[in-house]
Design a protein around this motif. Structure first.
Motif, short mmCIF file in Angstrom:
data_model
loop_
_atom_site.label_atom_id
_atom_site.label_comp_id
_atom_site.label_asym_id
_atom_site.label_seq_id
_atom_site.Cartn_x
_atom_site.Cartn_y
_atom_site.Cartn_z
N SER A 1 0.83 -1.26 -0.01
CA SER A 1 0.06 -0.06 -0.01
C SER A 1 0.90 1.41 0.06
N ARG B 1 2.70 4.57 -1.02
CA ARG B 1 2.45 5.54 -1.95
C ARG B 1 3.25 6.63 -1.79
N ASP C 1 4.25 10.25 -1.32
CA ASP C 1 3.43 11.36 -1.01
C ASP C 1 4.33 12.82 -1.37
N ARG D 1 10.59 1.55 -3.81
CA ARG D 1 10.36 1.97 -5.53
C ARG D 1 11.82 1.56 -6.07
#
Ligand SMILES: C[S@@+](CC[C@H](N)C(=O)[O-])C[C@H]1O[C@@H](n2cnc3c(N)ncnc32)[C@H](O)[C@@H]1O
Length: 271
Positions: free
Chosen positions: A8, A10, A12, A112
């Motif tokens: 989950s 992400r 920001d 990532r």
């Protein structure tokens, strides 16, 4: 690649993140306008940050080489950051290809990039955990899939502890580090660096204020406070010292000549 909430995570871009601000200071491209804005604000009040980031990164590389050359083959690096070559696994596996490395960070942008970090040698291994350092149970449980905690491990938190508060701030960073170190086998090493207010207090106070206002609590520590992290351990020479002076190589001597770097560093062995 594993972690508590890896799926989950992400990125920001509405507020600056420490990994991306540090990336900007290192001249990287993995940052957003909010990160650059904070990085420039801090640079304006503390002109040591560019050489400080460079000097800190070089300390990680030297310290990793030293403990690898001393025979350690397992590495747990928490607060890994965005990859900047050479990364820790490249240094460790450059000394001993069979070295096993586990990285952990709580920033989605590092997650990532984890694929880039995972290119180990054929014999060694490199793994990544998406987790917060304040969750030692998760980090140690997942790290134990790659690392044998019955054997020495080099635990590194390089430029991480200044994001963690004391007991009164709800983090109890000294207690947290103790928990990690208690689980390490004799012969393990603790590798640390962190920002100090000792050398340029006015600038560091302003820099810390910028960090705090941006949503990142920031806790520079004195020599005595930083040295406490190594209680019960045997410090390797030259002890706790400003980062560029820790077993310097010619490039570090050049950085020292440029001016102060308000970051302490040390490496210690668990007896
Ligand atoms: C200044 S960077 C240092 C990167 C690398 N260790 C180095 O010295 O080159 C700090 C790193 O710590 C990570 N970090 C900050 N707070 C953390 C936390 N509570 N848990 C895990 N990682 C954290 C940030 O995401 C960032 O990647």
């Amino acid at each position: 690649m594993t972690g508590s909430d890896a799926a989950s995570a992400r990125i920001d871009t509405s507020r600056p993140h420490p990994a991306r601000v540090y990336d900007w200071w290192l001249g990287g491209k993995d940052n957003y306008p909010v990160d650059e804005e904070l990085a420039r604000k801090i640079l304006a009040v503390d002109d040591t940050v560019l050489r400080g980031a460079r000097a800190n990164r070089r300390f990680m590389q030297r310290a990793t080489r030293v403990v690898a050359e001393a025979g350690i083959r397992q590495f747990l690096d928490i607060g890994t950051g965005i990859p900047t070559e050479p990364n820790l696994h490249q240094v460790a596996q450059g000394v001993a290809p069979e070295s096993r490395v586990v990285y952990a960070d709580n920033d989605p942008i590092v997650l990532r990039h984890a694929e880039a970090l995972l290119h180990g040698s054929a014999k060694g291994s490199t793994d990544y955990i998406h987790a917060d350092v304040r969750d030692p149970d998760t980090i140690l449980r997942l790290a134990a899939r790659s690392l044998d905690f019955g054997q020495p491990v080099a635990l590194s938190l390089v430029a991480l502890t200044h994001y963690l508060g004391d007991a009164a701030d709800g983090d109890d960073v000294h207690g947290l580090l103790k928990r990690y170190v208690e689980l390490l086998a004799p012969g393990s090493c603790l590798v640390l660096s962190q920002v100090t207010p000792d050398l340029n207090p006015g600038s560091i106070q302003k820099a810390a204020e910028h960090f705090r206002r941006s949503g990142t609590p920031f806790f520079p520590r004195s020599l005595a406070e930083f040295s406490r992290f190594f209680d019960g351990l045997e410090l390797l020479g030259p002890g706790v010292i400003p980062v560029s002076g820790w077993r310097p190589e010619p490039e570090d001597v050049a950085v020292q000549a440029e001016g102060i770097v308000p970051v302490y560093a040390g490496v210690a062995r668990k007896p």
